[in-house]
Motif scaffolding. Structure first.
Motif, PDB file in Angstrom:
ATOM      1  N   ASN A 199       0.832  -1.206   0.000  1.00 52.23           N
ATOM      2  CA  ASN A 199       0.000   0.000   0.000  1.00 52.23           C
ATOM      3  C   ASN A 199       0.867   1.257   0.000  1.00 52.23           C
ATOM      4  OD1 ASN A 199      -2.298  -1.541   2.359  1.00 52.23           O
ATOM      5  ND2 ASN A 199      -2.356  -1.576   0.117  1.00 52.23           N
ATOM      6  N   LYS A 200       1.891   1.257   0.839  1.00 50.48           N
ATOM      7  CA  LYS A 200       2.757   2.437   0.944  1.00 50.48           C
ATOM      8  C   LYS A 200       3.543   2.676  -0.342  1.00 50.48           C
ATOM      9  CE  LYS A 200       3.281   1.970   5.963  1.00 50.48           C
ATOM     10  NZ  LYS A 200       4.222   1.692   7.080  1.00 50.48           N
ATOM     11  N   GLN A 201       4.035   1.591  -0.946  1.00 51.31           N
ATOM     12  CA  GLN A 201       4.771   1.742  -2.201  1.00 51.31           C
ATOM     13  C   GLN A 201       3.856   2.257  -3.310  1.00 51.31           C
ATOM     14  OE1 GLN A 201       6.385  -2.238  -2.689  1.00 51.31           O
ATOM     15  NE2 GLN A 201       8.342  -1.680  -1.718  1.00 51.31           N
ATOM     16  N   GLY A 202       2.631   1.771  -3.302  1.00 49.60           N
ATOM     17  CA  GLY A 202       1.665   2.255  -4.285  1.00 49.60           C
ATOM     18  C   GLY A 202       1.386   3.735  -4.120  1.00 49.60           C
ATOM     19  N   GLY A 203       1.251   4.171  -2.857  1.00 48.93           N
ATOM     20  CA  GLY A 203       1.028   5.595  -2.601  1.00 48.93           C
ATOM     21  C   GLY A 203       2.208   6.437  -3.026  1.00 48.93           C
ATOM     22  N   ASP A 204       3.417   5.956  -2.749  1.00 49.34           N
ATOM     23  CA  ASP A 204       4.618   6.685  -3.154  1.00 49.34           C
ATOM     24  C   ASP A 204       4.702   6.800  -4.677  1.00 49.34           C
ATOM     25  OD1 ASP A 204       5.315   6.940  -0.518  1.00 49.34           O
ATOM     26  OD2 ASP A 204       6.721   5.247  -0.515  1.00 49.34           O
TER      27      ASP A 204
END
Length: 505
Positions: A358-363
């Motif tokens: 999720n965090k990588q997708g947001g970044d």
């Protein structure tokens, strides 16, 4: 024969472009005020349990409704009747009055809304007059760059408004929103004072038959004496083009869409090649950044991205800039939309529940947001204003630019109104809608939008009259029939050399 200088023309066009600063600052400053605590407590219509107030979506819409499209259309009536210079003065005064009305209120929703309405008419009108004036006064070799200055001033105004909102939003009284709003009084007074020293558009003066004043304006813009042979050449060339334009009699609004000289196509281009970008990427990413920080980041990226456009518009060209921009922005939208849809957590997910994916997708989403904004600022942000300023014959120029500018305001309103609602339903997939729009934009530009780099305004008109296919327009050369030959041409080598030196266009 004196050597023509572009120095004064650049200074004048740069100052007139300050109207874009007013435009940008006005747009940016209210977005920050709408989420300020003191502003909400004074103008909010929703009572919270803790006694504070919040602005409802409907009241926010009322306050932010500038009716700028109406101002963009109304300016066509003043610019043709009173001239470009006086119209800038009139509408800047109207804008400043609107700001004074806003600043003078304490808790009256009606007063601040009326003030926004009045100021909106002013900035809407300036959004059309500035490209009109700069297009007519700028030298042809740098006309694109001077029209890009308008977009640069818009972005500068937006960026500074974000900085002032960020600096004052924590103040616990009316100063939190009155200071950033009230600063617009200073910006308005600067433009009002400076406009007194600007010459009128020489093309407009010649159109009205005021040749003596036109000579004086050309002399001031080009830095040579009024009696210099080059001024005579420019006057005769402009008069020849104007006489051809006037063959159809008095211009009307209907003529903007007529088949005469492909005016329908030119007006359509001015209305279609408009784009707008919001912070949809950041919202889709679910970032915890403060809205003020997000605004400032986007504003800074936009400002940096617009600077290269000053060079690219005269080297890469107008048409190619739009085509390149469509590809780059489209790729950003496609990648971000798909990454966001397949990797982001559902809206409202607690931060401690976000997975690494999720965090990588947001970044990734935010990274492509920055790339998208940067690309937009270089290509689709400034280029439509350049086309607006140089695509129309003098007889309908004010009306056609008014239609193009008003359409830009309408697109902006529709996107800002519907995008949040669509994003709530389909999330990051809204970016695939942008991808579709940009794909359509690429096809439209390729089929309908010609290259106008390096041409005088009269030569642009000649190209449309010749019905040159847009994809072949980059190779088109003017016939030279609008150039009046003089003995001075021989002294300077050739007629084309004189035309290239002059800043008539």
């Amino acid at each position: 024969m004196a050597t023509l200088s572009n120095k004064k023309a650049v200074i004048f066009c740069f100052f007139v472009a300050f109207g874009g600063f007013l435009f940008g600052y006005d747009i940016g400053v209210i977005s920050g005020c709408l989420i300020m605590e003191d502003f909400n407590n004074r103008f909010g219509d929703i009572k919270n349990a803790d006694g504070t107030r919040t602005l409802s979506a409907s009241r926010q819409s009322i306050i932010t409704s500038l009716l700028s499209a109406g101002g963009a259309l109304a300016q066509a009536l003043t610019t043709d009747r009173f001239g470009r210079k006086k119209s800038i003065l009139i509408w800047t005064i109207i804008f400043t009055i609107g700001v004074a009305i806003q600043t003078g209120t304490v808790n009256s929703v009606a007063q601040i809304t009326f003030g926004r309405f009045v100021a909106g008419l002013g900035v809407g009108a300036l959004s059309a007059i500035v490209p009109l004036y700069n297009g007519e006064a700028a030298p042809k070799k740098i006309r694109g760059a001077l029209l890009v200055l308008y977009q640069l001033q818009i972005i500068t105004g937006i960026f500074l408004s974000y900085i002032f909102d960020l600096a004052t939003h924590n103040i616990k009284n009316t100063a939190s929103w009155k200071v950033p709003i009230g600063l617009q009084l200073v910006w308005g007074l600067i433009l009002i004072g400076g406009i007194m020293f600007l010459p009128e558009s020489p093309r407009h003066l010649l159109y009205l038959g005021r040749e003596t004043e036109a000579r004086a304006a050309l002399s001031e813009l080009n830095g040579v004496p009024e009696d210099d042979p080059l001024i005579q050449e420019i006057v005769e060339e402009l008069q020849l083009g104007i006489r051809e334009e006037n063959e159809g009699g008095k211009a009307t609004w209907i003529e903007c869409f007529s088949t005469r000289n492909q005016l329908w196509k030119r007006t359509g281009n001015g209305m279609m090649i408009s784009d707008y970008y919001g912070d949809t990427f950041f919202k889709s990413a679910g970032t915890t950044l403060s809205p003020y920080v997000i605004q400032t980041i986007l504003g800074g990226v936009s400002l940096i991205g617009t600077v290269p456009a000053l060079y690219l518009i005269e080297t890469v060209g107008r048409r190619q800039s739009l085509l390149i921009g469509s590809v780059l922005e489209g790729l950003c939208s496609l990648i971000a939309g798909l990454v966001g849809h397949f990797t982001l957590a559902p809206a409202g997910t607690a931060l401690d529940l976000l997975t690494r994916r999720n965090k990588q997708g947001g970044d990734t989403l935010i990274a492509f947001a920055v790339l998208h904004v940067f690309s937009f600022s270089m290509f689709w942000g400034p280029t439509p204003w350049v086309y607006l300023g140089e695509s129309f014959p003098l007889r309908v120029r004010a009306k056609s630019i008014a239609l193009g500018s008003a359409t830009n305001w309408i697109w902006n309103f529709l996107l800002s109104f519907f995008a949040p609602r669509i994003a709530n339903d389909i999330g990051p997939l809204i970016l695939l809608i942008f991808f579709g729009m940009l794909t359509f934009g690429y096809v439209y530009v390729y089929l309908f939008v010609p290259e106008t780099k390096g041409l005088t305004l009269e030569e642009v008109d000649e190209m449309y009259r010749a019905r040159i296919a847009p994809w072949r327009s980059v190779y088109w050369k003017p016939s030279g029939r609008l150039h009046v030959r003089h003995a001075t041409d021989e002294k300077n080598g050739a007629a084309d050399a004189v035309e290239d030196e002059s800043s008539k266009e």
